[in-house]
Design a protein around this motif. Structure first.
Motif, PDB file in Angstrom:
ATOM      1  N   THR A   1      36.214  21.463  56.569  1.00 41.06           N
ATOM      2  CA  THR A   1      35.907  20.179  57.183  1.00 41.06           C
ATOM      3  C   THR A   1      36.671  19.094  56.445  1.00 41.06           C
ATOM      4  N   PHE A   2      37.528  18.405  57.192  1.00 38.53           N
ATOM      5  CA  PHE A   2      38.263  17.272  56.649  1.00 38.53           C
ATOM      6  C   PHE A   2      37.445  16.018  56.928  1.00 38.53           C
ATOM      7  N   ARG A   3      37.303  15.159  55.900  1.00 38.54           N
ATOM      8  CA  ARG A   3      36.508  13.945  56.034  1.00 38.54           C
ATOM      9  C   ARG A   3      37.327  12.728  55.610  1.00 38.54           C
ATOM     10  N   SER A   4      37.110  11.649  56.332  1.00 38.04           N
ATOM     11  CA  SER A   4      37.741  10.379  55.988  1.00 38.04           C
ATOM     12  C   SER A   4      36.870   9.254  56.520  1.00 38.04           C
ATOM     13  N   LYS A   5      36.843   8.164  55.807  1.00 35.87           N
ATOM     14  CA  LYS A   5      36.100   6.993  56.279  1.00 35.87           C
ATOM     15  C   LYS A   5      36.775   6.374  57.496  1.00 35.87           C
ATOM     16  N   ALA A   6      38.024   6.737  57.760  1.00 33.36           N
ATOM     17  CA  ALA A   6      38.799   6.125  58.839  1.00 33.36           C
ATOM     18  C   ALA A   6      38.602   6.804  60.191  1.00 33.36           C
ATOM     19  N   SER A   7      37.988   8.013  60.217  1.00 34.79           N
ATOM     20  CA  SER A   7      37.863   8.727  61.484  1.00 34.79           C
ATOM     21  C   SER A   7      36.741   9.762  61.407  1.00 34.79           C
ATOM     22  N   PRO A   8      36.378  10.327  62.561  1.00 33.54           N
ATOM     23  CA  PRO A   8      35.375  11.405  62.559  1.00 33.54           C
ATOM     24  C   PRO A   8      35.905  12.638  61.826  1.00 33.54           C
ATOM     25  N   ASP A   9      34.990  13.504  61.406  1.00 33.36           N
ATOM     26  CA  ASP A   9      35.369  14.733  60.721  1.00 33.36           C
ATOM     27  C   ASP A   9      36.216  15.618  61.627  1.00 33.36           C
ATOM     28  N   VAL A  10      37.083  16.404  61.002  1.00 35.47           N
ATOM     29  CA  VAL A  10      37.899  17.396  61.696  1.00 35.47           C
ATOM     30  C   VAL A  10      37.603  18.749  61.055  1.00 35.47           C
ATOM     31  N   MET A  11      37.229  19.721  61.889  1.00 30.88           N
ATOM     32  CA  MET A  11      36.979  21.074  61.392  1.00 30.88           C
ATOM     33  C   MET A  11      38.111  21.976  61.860  1.00 30.88           C
ATOM     34  N   MET A  12      38.508  22.890  60.956  1.00 33.21           N
ATOM     35  CA  MET A  12      39.628  23.766  61.255  1.00 33.21           C
ATOM     36  C   MET A  12      39.406  25.080  60.509  1.00 33.21           C
ATOM     37  N   TYR A  13      39.826  26.177  61.140  1.00 32.05           N
ATOM     38  CA  TYR A  13      39.783  27.446  60.423  1.00 32.05           C
ATOM     39  C   TYR A  13      40.716  27.376  59.216  1.00 32.05           C
ATOM     40  N   LYS A  14      40.269  27.972  58.129  1.00 29.98           N
ATOM     41  CA  LYS A  14      41.036  27.951  56.884  1.00 29.98           C
ATOM     42  C   LYS A  14      42.441  28.506  57.091  1.00 29.98           C
ATOM     43  N   GLU A  15      42.562  29.593  57.843  1.00 26.87           N
ATOM     44  CA  GLU A  15      43.878  30.209  58.055  1.00 26.87           C
ATOM     45  C   GLU A  15      44.831  29.279  58.796  1.00 26.87           C
ATOM     46  N   HIS A  16      44.297  28.416  59.668  1.00 27.64           N
ATOM     47  CA  HIS A  16      45.147  27.476  60.394  1.00 27.64           C
ATOM     48  C   HIS A  16      45.469  26.248  59.539  1.00 27.64           C
ATOM     49  N   ALA A  17      44.525  25.838  58.732  1.00 31.03           N
ATOM     50  CA  ALA A  17      44.737  24.682  57.851  1.00 31.03           C
ATOM     51  C   ALA A  17      45.729  25.006  56.740  1.00 31.03           C
ATOM     52  N   ARG A  18      45.786  26.263  56.357  1.00 31.39           N
ATOM     53  CA  ARG A  18      46.654  26.667  55.235  1.00 31.39           C
ATOM     54  C   ARG A  18      48.105  26.259  55.470  1.00 31.39           C
ATOM     55  N   ARG A  19      48.624  26.470  56.668  1.00 29.03           N
ATOM     56  CA  ARG A  19      50.032  26.127  56.940  1.00 29.03           C
ATOM     57  C   ARG A  19      50.277  24.635  56.751  1.00 29.03           C
ATOM     58  N   ILE A  20      49.365  23.826  57.229  1.00 33.15           N
ATOM     59  CA  ILE A  20      49.517  22.372  57.100  1.00 33.15           C
ATOM     60  C   ILE A  20      49.419  21.956  55.641  1.00 33.15           C
ATOM     61  N   LEU A  21      48.407  22.458  54.956  1.00 31.61           N
ATOM     62  CA  LEU A  21      48.200  22.071  53.562  1.00 31.61           C
ATOM     63  C   LEU A  21      49.313  22.593  52.657  1.00 31.61           C
ATOM     64  N   ASP A  22      49.862  23.770  52.979  1.00 27.68           N
ATOM     65  CA  ASP A  22      51.008  24.274  52.212  1.00 27.68           C
ATOM     66  C   ASP A  22      52.198  23.325  52.353  1.00 27.68           C
ATOM     67  N   LEU A  23      52.414  22.818  53.558  1.00 32.16           N
ATOM     68  CA  LEU A  23      53.496  21.850  53.775  1.00 32.16           C
ATOM     69  C   LEU A  23      53.338  20.621  52.889  1.00 32.16           C
ATOM     70  N   LEU A  24      52.084  20.239  52.679  1.00 33.92           N
ATOM     71  CA  LEU A  24      51.783  19.033  51.913  1.00 33.92           C
ATOM     72  C   LEU A  24      51.607  19.307  50.421  1.00 33.92           C
ATOM     73  N   GLY A  25      51.719  20.582  50.035  1.00 36.28           N
ATOM     74  CA  GLY A  25      51.566  20.943  48.630  1.00 36.28           C
ATOM     75  C   GLY A  25      50.138  20.800  48.140  1.00 36.28           C
ATOM     76  N   LYS A  26      49.184  21.067  49.035  1.00 34.92           N
ATOM     77  CA  LYS A  26      47.765  20.905  48.694  1.00 34.92           C
ATOM     78  C   LYS A  26      47.054  22.246  48.695  1.00 34.92           C
ATOM     79  N   ASP A  27      46.012  22.343  47.885  1.00 32.97           N
ATOM     80  CA  ASP A  27      45.156  23.525  47.812  1.00 32.97           C
ATOM     81  C   ASP A  27      44.315  23.612  49.074  1.00 32.97           C
ATOM     82  N   VAL A  28      44.170  24.802  49.618  1.00 34.84           N
ATOM     83  CA  VAL A  28      43.421  24.963  50.863  1.00 34.84           C
ATOM     84  C   VAL A  28      41.910  24.891  50.649  1.00 34.84           C
ATOM     85  N   ASP A  29      41.428  25.192  49.461  1.00 37.42           N
ATOM     86  CA  ASP A  29      39.987  25.233  49.232  1.00 37.42           C
ATOM     87  C   ASP A  29      39.346  23.858  49.119  1.00 37.42           C
TER      88      ASP A  29
END
Length: 112
Positions: free
Chosen positions: A4-32
């Motif tokens: 679950t991605f959270r931000s004060k600027a928008s509603p929460d976004v939920m995504m399967y970990k396996e799908h989020a991994r590609r995006i977060l890898d691009l950004l150099g971020k830990d998936v957990d």
């Protein structure tokens, strides 16, 4: 497993970990768990938009490969395979990051 991605600027976004991994890898971020700060958001948006453009250029190759896998052996029955493009999967998080960028807010996530 869901993230679950959270931000004060928008509603929460939920995504399967396996799908989020590609995006977060691009950004150099830990998936957990992690944070994309308000200062990092503009670069994150640009990076994801660039990857979407790149993935659209190679869409035809992916479609042909999928068709070969689905129909390679005519003696067997095959289920139709429907893929969801990278751009479709990334869109909700990309929109969240755009809102975070515009409202100077962080985006945080952790595994449920």
């Amino acid at each position: 497993m869901l993230i679950t991605f959270r931000s004060k600027a928008s509603p929460d976004v939920m995504m399967y970990k396996e799908h989020a991994r590609r995006i977060l890898d691009l950004l150099g971020k830990d998936v957990d768990r992690g944070v994309i700060t308000a200062a990092e958001a503009p670069n994150a948006v640009t990076t994801i938009e660039r990857e979407i453009a790149e993935s659209r250029q190679h869409q035809a190759t992916s479609d042909v490969e999928q068709d070969v896998r689905a129909h390679g052996d005519d003696d067997k029955e095959h289920e139709s395979i429907e893929t969801v493009s990278f751009s479709t999967r990334a869109y909700p998080l990309l929109e969240m990051l755009r809102q975070a960028r515009d409202h100077k807010a962080d985006v945080m996530w952790g595994v449920l």
